[in-house]
Design an enzyme around this catalytic site. Structure first.
Site, PDB file in Angstrom:
ATOM      1  N   GLY A 162      -3.679  10.112 -11.162  1.00  0.00           N
ATOM      2  CA  GLY A 162      -2.881   9.398 -12.151  1.00  0.00           C
ATOM      3  C   GLY A 162      -1.996   8.412 -11.426  1.00  0.00           C
ATOM      4  N   PHE A 221       0.835  -1.206   0.000  1.00  0.00           N
ATOM      5  CA  PHE A 221       0.000   0.000   0.000  1.00  0.00           C
ATOM      6  C   PHE A 221       0.868   1.254   0.000  1.00  0.00           C
ATOM      7  CE2 PHE A 221      -2.420  -3.401   2.029  1.00  0.00           C
ATOM      8  CZ  PHE A 221      -3.593  -3.376   1.291  1.00  0.00           C
ATOM      9  N   LYS A 246       2.313  13.301  -9.526  1.00  0.00           N
ATOM     10  CA  LYS A 246       2.212  13.969  -8.223  1.00  0.00           C
ATOM     11  C   LYS A 246       3.611  14.460  -7.868  1.00  0.00           C
ATOM     12  CE  LYS A 246       2.922  10.185  -4.968  1.00  0.00           C
ATOM     13  NZ  LYS A 246       2.376   9.478  -3.831  1.00  0.00           N
ATOM     14  N   CYS A 297      -0.831   3.127 -10.090  1.00  0.00           N
ATOM     15  CA  CYS A 297      -1.750   2.230  -9.372  1.00  0.00           C
ATOM     16  C   CYS A 297      -3.223   2.512  -9.612  1.00  0.00           C
ATOM     17  CB  CYS A 297      -1.478   2.295  -7.876  1.00  0.00           C
ATOM     18  SG  CYS A 297       0.061   1.510  -7.423  1.00  0.00           S
TER      19      CYS A 297
HETATM   20  C1  UDX Z   1      -1.492   4.932  -4.557  1.00  0.00           C
HETATM   21  C2  UDX Z   1      -2.060   4.440  -3.213  1.00  0.00           C
HETATM   22  O1  UDX Z   1      -2.244   5.558  -2.339  1.00  0.00           O
HETATM   23  C3  UDX Z   1      -1.143   3.407  -2.601  1.00  0.00           C
HETATM   24  O2  UDX Z   1      -1.730   2.892  -1.408  1.00  0.00           O
HETATM   25  C4  UDX Z   1      -0.919   2.272  -3.592  1.00  0.00           C
HETATM   26  O3  UDX Z   1       0.003   1.352  -3.075  1.00  0.00           O
HETATM   27  C5  UDX Z   1      -0.416   2.809  -4.930  1.00  0.00           C
HETATM   28  O4  UDX Z   1      -1.314   3.825  -5.410  1.00  0.00           O
HETATM   29  P1  UDX Z   1       0.437   6.575  -5.380  1.00  0.00           P
HETATM   30  O5  UDX Z   1       0.050   6.160  -6.767  1.00  0.00           O
HETATM   31  O6  UDX Z   1       1.881   6.622  -5.026  1.00  0.00           O
HETATM   32  O7  UDX Z   1      -0.259   5.590  -4.309  1.00  0.00           O
HETATM   33  O8  UDX Z   1      -0.133   8.025  -5.167  1.00  0.00           O
HETATM   34  P2  UDX Z   1      -1.185   8.789  -4.223  1.00  0.00           P
HETATM   35  O9  UDX Z   1      -0.437   9.701  -3.331  1.00  0.00           O
HETATM   36  O10 UDX Z   1      -2.133   7.862  -3.579  1.00  0.00           O
HETATM   37  O11 UDX Z   1      -1.925   9.693  -5.311  1.00  0.00           O
HETATM   38  C6  UDX Z   1      -2.544   9.104  -6.454  1.00  0.00           C
HETATM   39  C7  UDX Z   1      -3.120  10.166  -7.364  1.00  0.00           C
HETATM   40  O12 UDX Z   1      -4.296  10.729  -6.789  1.00  0.00           O
HETATM   41  C8  UDX Z   1      -2.193  11.345  -7.658  1.00  0.00           C
HETATM   42  O13 UDX Z   1      -2.292  11.676  -9.037  1.00  0.00           O
HETATM   43  C9  UDX Z   1      -2.733  12.457  -6.784  1.00  0.00           C
HETATM   44  O14 UDX Z   1      -2.472  13.729  -7.324  1.00  0.00           O
HETATM   45  C10 UDX Z   1      -4.225  12.137  -6.801  1.00  0.00           C
HETATM   46  N1  UDX Z   1      -4.953  12.634  -5.612  1.00  0.00           N
HETATM   47  C11 UDX Z   1      -4.680  12.120  -4.379  1.00  0.00           C
HETATM   48  C12 UDX Z   1      -5.941  13.594  -5.768  1.00  0.00           C
HETATM   49  O15 UDX Z   1      -6.218  14.059  -6.887  1.00  0.00           O
HETATM   50  N2  UDX Z   1      -6.633  14.007  -4.660  1.00  0.00           N
HETATM   51  C13 UDX Z   1      -6.404  13.510  -3.423  1.00  0.00           C
HETATM   52  O16 UDX Z   1      -7.087  13.928  -2.475  1.00  0.00           O
HETATM   53  C14 UDX Z   1      -5.391  12.538  -3.286  1.00  0.00           C
END
Ligand code: UDX
Length: 432
Positions: A253, A146, A316, A256
């Protein structure tokens, strides 16, 4: 069982594999990490990280004596009983997960009772059962990860929960995995394999749903004059909802969420179940990126031959990962409207160059903004808070900022002489 294979085996040294290997080494274990990519293994042997992840270089250096990097499966099998499978499972054209790399790993393993495959890669529910059908002797544990990019080491060392799924016959392996993770604290969820697999997919799909939900609320806020940041704050204080993942923006994006939401949708579809909610989650996410174009056109009219500066390209901040980044769709849509797109990202530019060959990669935010009709903040890199916005405005042809992450302070931007457009914030319809 008596055995001297007490190292932790890691197969596939991508982002998950490298974080898993270095963190287990930092906890004091011998780790043998294997990958078929020789260049990657060479680099890691000489202490050079192959991913951008804060803290990884220090972990590599600090644990060099406990870490073995190899291209030899025999070396892993000879030294480790627990084999953490960390190969990637990218989406196929059909939206299903591509399991070819997982299958290649399974084929390379002996069907003995001396080893256990511990599945970290995200796989569809049912994969564990299928592997066990082919490899009856091999113990199998589902242990989904995770971790979040950018905070992966902290996430590994401080898990909310560790999910360990095993079926009868594989309990010894599940106990061994539990022993590895127990020192980290966090709830240990012992369950069956199918449920463990589903916990991972359902968790990511739920988080993606939260994001698409707040993005739709933001879009409605723009029509009603409400501020989505205030709405999210008020909602998040309800413990049943919680404040996390309620940041409205131009969509999720990464490697995952898009993949896992699509994989869960396809998994349901393949069994004849139509997962309606996930269809909407995906569609909202797609449209959210495109709404920026309408916001720009509202102020600028046609975008043909206008220069638009994108600040940030990575999916991100604190990563150079461009997988499924919103910037890819946004840049293509802007170019589709005839705009000239310039971009600056502190570290993702090299990774982005091949993906966005027609976008002008600039050396700084100032350079990207020179002559631009608008700046669009795509990724919330902290350094963008420090920009001299008044100086930036001087270089632009029109003073317009579209803040795709609601990251900037609207008052600061307006005080610098800009028209400010956020996502679901006052001012979006000229009200602020
Ligand atoms: C995610 C899961 O959080 C993690 O548990 C899993 O193992 C892999 O996928 P990650 O892809 O590293 O992790 O990024 P995360 O920080 O969760 O953000 C995912 C995307 O959602 C980013 O593009 C971020 O900008 C977007 N996001 C996140 C939003 O648009 N709004 C939010 O409130 C949170």
């Amino acid at each position: 069982m008596t055995d001297n294979r007490d190292a932790v085996g890691v197969i596939g040294v991508g982002w998950v594999g490298l974080v898993t290997a270095t963190c287990f080494a930092d906890l004091g274990h011998q780790v043998v990490a294997m990958d078929i990519n020789e260049a990657k293994i060479e680099s890691l042997r000489s202490g050079r990280s192959t991913i951008h992840e804060p803290g990884i270089d220090e972990l590599l250096a600090r644990n060099a004596e406990r870490l073995t990097f190899t291209t030899s499966m025999d070396e892993v099998l000879g030294r480790a009983r627990l084999l953490f499978c960390c190969v990637d499972t990218p989406p196929t054209y059909s939206g299903d997960a591509d399991l070819s790399r997982v299958r290649a790993v399974v084929q390379a393993l002996p069907d003995d009772s001396e080893h256990a495959l511990v599945m970290k890669s995200t796989v569809p529910a049912g994969t564990g059962r299928a592997i066990k059908r082919d490899r009856k002797g091999l113990a199998y544990v589902s242990c989904p990860e995770f971790l979040k990019e950018g905070t992966a080491i902290h996430d590994f060392m401080n898990p909310d929960r560790v999910v360990i799924g095993a079926d009868p016959g594989s309990e010894w392996a599940a106990d061994a995995v539990e022993a590895l993770y127990r020192p980290l604290g966090g709830e240990l969820v012992r369950t069956d394999v199918a449920s463990a697999e589903m916990i991972k997919l359902a968790s990511n799909a739920f988080l993606a749903t939260k994001i698409s939900f707040i993005n739709e609320i933001a879009n409605v806020c723009e029509e009603t004059g409400a501020d989505v940041m205030e709405v999210a704050r008020g909602m998040g204080l309800d413990k049943r909802i919680g404040p996390a993942f309620l940041r409205a923006g131009i969509g999720y994006g990464g490697s995952c969420f898009p993949k896992d939401v699509s994989a869960l949708k396809m998994l349901a579809g393949n069994t004849g179940y139509h997962f309606q909610l996930l269809n909407a989650v995906i569609e909202v996410n797609e449209l959210q990126k495109r709404r920026v174009v309408a916001k720009l056109e509202k102020h600028l009219g046609s975008l043909a031959d206008r220069r638009i500066a994108l600040l940030g390209l990575a999916f991100k901040p604190n990563t150079d990962d461009m997988r499924e980044a919103s910037s890819l769709v946004l840049a293509a849509r802007l170019e589709g409207e005839g705009a000239k797109v310039a971009a600056y990202d502190p570290i993702a530019q090299d990774a982005a160059r091949d993906l966005l060959p027609t976008v002008e990669m600039s050396g700084s935010a100032e350079e990207a903004a020179a002559g631009a009709a608008a700046v669009v903040l795509v990724t919330e890199w902290p350094e963008f808070l420090q920009l001299d916005w008044a100086a930036l405005r001087e270089r632009m042809s029109t003073p317009l900022v579209v803040d795709g992450r609601n990251f900037l302070d609207p008052q600061t931007i307006k005080a610098a002489g800009f028209t400010y457009e956020g996502i679901g914030r006052p001012g979006a319809n000229g009200t602020g």
